[in-house]
Design a protein around this motif. Structure first.
Motif: not given
Length: 168
Positions: A28-30, A120-121, A137-138, A156-157
């Motif tokens: 998860s992207s933080d 990233a995906e 990825y958001s 959240d993007t």
């Protein structure tokens, strides 16, 4: 040879575990921070969270998220990228010529390119375990800081739009 055999046993156990439990929340992207420098270069810091299985995969060198991010950044921006710092949940890069600098009517204007997290995906899809994970990825928060201290924030993007600013 024994270490390699141990790796395959652990990977096999993880694979059986993943198959038995179905897709799991994964990477998860933080936070993403882009600090622009006067010369157009940028420091990009990316903070992320890995689940236990991913941490094991990184430890066993099955997956290397930092190398994948470096390659994705170079592919996206077409400029050299240097890895400055790596921790278990973050990476910091320096991207040469990240922003475009022009002079218009006596003002210096700095423009940044769009940043898409779909890179990233694409990187994740290369791995054998990709169908077994559900990645987010958001980025919870993404910031771009200009040399004069001005900050653009995005929440959240999965994409940061191109930005520009006239510098004082």
């Amino acid at each position: 040879m024994e270490r390699t055999g141990t790796r395959f046993i652990i990977v096999g156990i993880l694979l059986l575990f993943f198959i038995g439990t179905g897709p799991v929340q994964a990477f998860s992207s933080d936070r993403l921070t882009v600090d622009l420098l006067d010369d157009g270069d940028a420091y990009i810091a990316f903070e992320y969270t890995l689940n236990m299985a991913e941490k094991v995969a990184v430890y066993l060198k099955i997956a290397d998220p930092n190398a994948e991010l470096k390659k994705a950044l170079e592919d996206m921006f077409h400029h050299p990228v240097t890895v400055d710092e790596v921790t278990s949940n973050s990476v910091r890069f320096r991207v040469e010529a990240f922003s475009n600098i022009t002079e218009t009517n006596g003002s210096i204007v700095m423009k940044t390119p769009e940043i898409s997290f779909t890179m990233a995906e694409k990187a994740l899809r290369k791995y054998w375990f990709a169908p077994l994970v559900q990645a987010d990825y958001s980025a919870e928060i993404a910031t771009i800081t200009y040399p004069d201290g001005y900050v653009e924030e995005f929440f959240d993007t999965d994409k940061i739009p191109a930005t520009s600013r006239a510098l004082p």
